[in-house]
Design an enzyme around this catalytic site. Structure first.
Site, PDB file in Angstrom:
ATOM      1  CB  SER A  54      -0.963  -0.044   1.192  1.00  0.00           C
ATOM      2  OG  SER A  54      -1.975   0.921   1.070  1.00  0.00           O
ATOM      3  CG  ASP A 138      -6.598  -3.870  -2.488  1.00  0.00           C
ATOM      4  OD1 ASP A 138      -7.326  -3.223  -1.707  1.00  0.00           O
ATOM      5  OD2 ASP A 138      -5.379  -3.685  -2.577  1.00  0.00           O
ATOM      6  CG  HIS A 169      -5.444  -2.790   1.147  1.00  0.00           C
ATOM      7  ND1 HIS A 169      -4.848  -2.387  -0.035  1.00  0.00           N
ATOM      8  CD2 HIS A 169      -4.893  -2.037   2.123  1.00  0.00           C
ATOM      9  CE1 HIS A 169      -3.990  -1.417   0.223  1.00  0.00           C
ATOM     10  NE2 HIS A 169      -3.995  -1.190   1.522  1.00  0.00           N
TER      11      HIS A 169
END
Length: 191
Positions: A54, A138, A169
């Site tokens: 991320s 995700d 995610h």
């Protein structure tokens, strides 16, 4: 390939950490960690691997771009193309006034985004091998961002894209199971 870990998991402004998580500050933090590892004599600092998930992927890509030939491999998991591209995802009403690379927005308020993290612009400047680990489910960063990052790195023929159909995610590493860890192992062994 032996890997030594340095973690920026508790970056400035996260949890109980002091400070504010700005692009400038996180870039400095990552550089300090890399400089520390490069200065150590008890590890093989020619085999350093930068892993980022991320926001950590944006930080990691910036670090590798700023330090050519000092990192052996970059691994990105569920990373976004840019914060500007994420604005329309997280706050759809803003997509008309803020936007990144494929946006149809007017971009009149882009100057307000102090930490744009343009990973899509950075990735094509990285010559080190890159492993892209993408969770197809995700719920935060659209999987299309990872695909666009991979395409942007196409001039680097030492890249690999691995998709995990049930990966979300924060759990791609769990849902990917043995295949996740084996993908990393095989990629590192080939470098």
């Amino acid at each position: 390939m032996l890997v030594h870990q340095a973690s920026l998991r508790l970056y400035r402004g996260y949890g109980e950490s002091d400070g504010y998580p700005s692009q400038h500050g996180l870039t400095k933090d990552a550089q300090a960690a890399l400089d520390h590892l490069l200065g150590r004599t008890d590890i093989d600092n020619t085999k350093l691997v930068v892993f980022g998930r991320s926001l950590g992927g944006a930080v990691g890509a910036t670090l590798v771009k700023n330090n050519p030939q000092k990192v052996a491999v970059l691994i990105l998991e569920n990373t976004f193309t840019s914060v500007l591209d994420m604005e329309g995802v997280l706050m759809p009403v803003l997509k008309w006034v803020i936007g990144g690379t494929g946006s149809k927005g007017l971009r009149i308020f882009n100057f307000l985004v102090r930490s744009p993290w343009n990973t899509i612009d950075i990735i094509s400047n990285i010559s080190e091998p890159i492993l892209f680990l993408s969770g197809s489910k995700d719920e935060m960063v659209p999987p299309a961002h990872m695909k666009r990052l991979h395409v942007a790195s196409s001039s680097n023929n030492r890249c690999l894209f691995v998709e995990f159909p049930t990966g979300m995610h924060m759990d791609t590493w769990v849902s990917g199971g043995d295949r996740y860890w084996r993908s990393i192992q095989l990629f590192l062994e080939r470098q």
